[in-house]
Design an enzyme around this catalytic site. Sequence first.
Site, PDB file in Angstrom:
ATOM      1  N   ALA A  14      -9.303   5.786   4.788  1.00  0.00           N
ATOM      2  CA  ALA A  14      -9.231   6.892   5.624  1.00  0.00           C
ATOM      3  C   ALA A  14     -10.445   7.568   5.849  1.00  0.00           C
ATOM      4  O   ALA A  14     -11.202   7.874   4.977  1.00  0.00           O
ATOM      5  CB  ALA A  14      -8.067   7.823   5.284  1.00  0.00           C
ATOM      6  N   GLY A  15     -10.773   7.831   7.119  1.00  0.00           N
ATOM      7  CA  GLY A  15     -12.025   8.706   7.426  1.00  0.00           C
ATOM      8  C   GLY A  15     -13.242   7.888   8.072  1.00  0.00           C
ATOM      9  O   GLY A  15     -14.108   8.558   8.707  1.00  0.00           O
ATOM     10  N   ASN A  34      -8.432   1.528  10.324  1.00  0.00           N
ATOM     11  CA  ASN A  34      -7.762   1.268  11.460  1.00  0.00           C
ATOM     12  C   ASN A  34      -8.131   1.769  12.857  1.00  0.00           C
ATOM     13  O   ASN A  34      -8.895   1.188  13.823  1.00  0.00           O
ATOM     14  CB  ASN A  34      -6.275   1.697  11.268  1.00  0.00           C
ATOM     15  CG  ASN A  34      -5.459   1.027  12.300  1.00  0.00           C
ATOM     16  OD1 ASN A  34      -4.253   1.592  12.645  1.00  0.00           O
ATOM     17  ND2 ASN A  34      -5.945   0.514  13.352  1.00  0.00           N
ATOM     18  N   THR A  35      -8.068   3.199  12.688  1.00  0.00           N
ATOM     19  CA  THR A  35      -8.743   3.797  13.941  1.00  0.00           C
ATOM     20  C   THR A  35     -10.052   3.599  14.384  1.00  0.00           C
ATOM     21  O   THR A  35     -10.421   3.469  15.605  1.00  0.00           O
ATOM     22  CB  THR A  35      -8.445   5.292  13.747  1.00  0.00           C
ATOM     23  OG1 THR A  35      -7.024   5.721  13.259  1.00  0.00           O
ATOM     24  CG2 THR A  35      -8.639   6.319  15.010  1.00  0.00           C
ATOM     25  N   GLY A  70      -7.673   9.230  10.325  1.00  0.00           N
ATOM     26  CA  GLY A  70      -7.966   8.943  11.785  1.00  0.00           C
ATOM     27  C   GLY A  70      -9.135   9.885  12.189  1.00  0.00           C
ATOM     28  O   GLY A  70      -9.154  10.287  13.496  1.00  0.00           O
ATOM     29  N   LYS A  73       0.844  -1.217  -0.046  1.00  0.00           N
ATOM     30  CA  LYS A  73      -0.126   0.035   0.133  1.00  0.00           C
ATOM     31  C   LYS A  73       0.913   1.119  -0.011  1.00  0.00           C
ATOM     32  O   LYS A  73       1.854   1.299   0.739  1.00  0.00           O
ATOM     33  CB  LYS A  73      -0.927   0.249   1.059  1.00  0.00           C
ATOM     34  CG  LYS A  73      -1.619   1.304   1.233  1.00  0.00           C
ATOM     35  CD  LYS A  73      -2.477   1.490   2.604  1.00  0.00           C
ATOM     36  CE  LYS A  73      -2.941   2.869   2.640  1.00  0.00           C
ATOM     37  NZ  LYS A  73      -3.235   3.240   4.028  1.00  0.00           N
TER      38      LYS A  73
END
Length: 332
Positions: free
Chosen positions: A261-262, A283-284, A235, A174
């Site tokens: 993301a987001g 992830n977050t 995040g 990635k």
Amino acid sequence: MQITVNGAPRECAQPLTLAQFLADLGYADQRIAVEHNGEIVPREQHENTQINPQDRLEIVHAIGGGQATSEPDTLTIGTRRFQSRLLVGTGKYADLDQADAAITASGAEIVTLAIRRTPALTDPEAAKKRNLLDILPADKYTLLPNTAGCYSAKDAVRTCRMARELLDGHNLVKLEVLGDEKTLYPDMAETLIAAKQLVDDGFEVMVYTSDDPIAARRLEDMGCVAIMPLAGPIGSGLGIQNRYNVIEIVENANVPVLVDAGVGTASDASIAMEMGCDGVLMNTAIAQAQKPILMAQAMRHAVIAGRQAFLAGRMPRRRYASASSPMTGLPF
């Protein structure tokens, strides 16, 4: 003798009972229903029912409802195929045990990891401690090394090459090249340079990009195997901030498009999938939830539900109401 079974001619031995014929087909202990010359034969009469030349049999069993599909709904990225459309990261967990449990609960098959210097010089016991690869066996997960923290094409390419050495020739990576520490938005000029070098070097590149359809098309044209537009800042948990651009990328791409993301909660993941995205990486949203393992399960179901809704095709939006029940024949 010749009989007809489910509309097709079939040769079988003579004489023969229905029970013997079903046993020959492998259905002796199966839940089936049989029609013999237009008459349903109760199961207790199979032993006493004789099959004769030119008889007609219809044999049915129960299957899952819905429209049958000739191909399983799998996700293909480069030369690899996956069942799960949820990709997860490994950062921000309380410890390796929590990360292991959450990743397992998510059902993800692709797991991202960052490449960092070993702490051997500052921690003499580091080599003896468990590390991330201890909970990510290669026979269970496809590892996706990323270039998180890189702010130049040079550093990103170097990181990918070190990851390939670390993972014994693994070439799926990635790519992300950041342009700003506050927003963590991608530097698209450096991203394009790095993508070209990595593709030429034999890597299968999944690339983090802005939600710019033109940039996405250029990355696909140069050989990236997946386009990963941000939904919101990394995040942030803000969800998809520009649906129209993401839809534009999805509708014009010939490689998988995965929101990256987001994402903050399950509804964000479902929305991305309902828009036609091929997958979601997060992830977050899982690691920083109050109950990460429970959130991982929620995200797993959200991605599946969103994908099924996209494939089903939503009802049209209407300005006014449309009654579900007939308005004629009312008893008043």
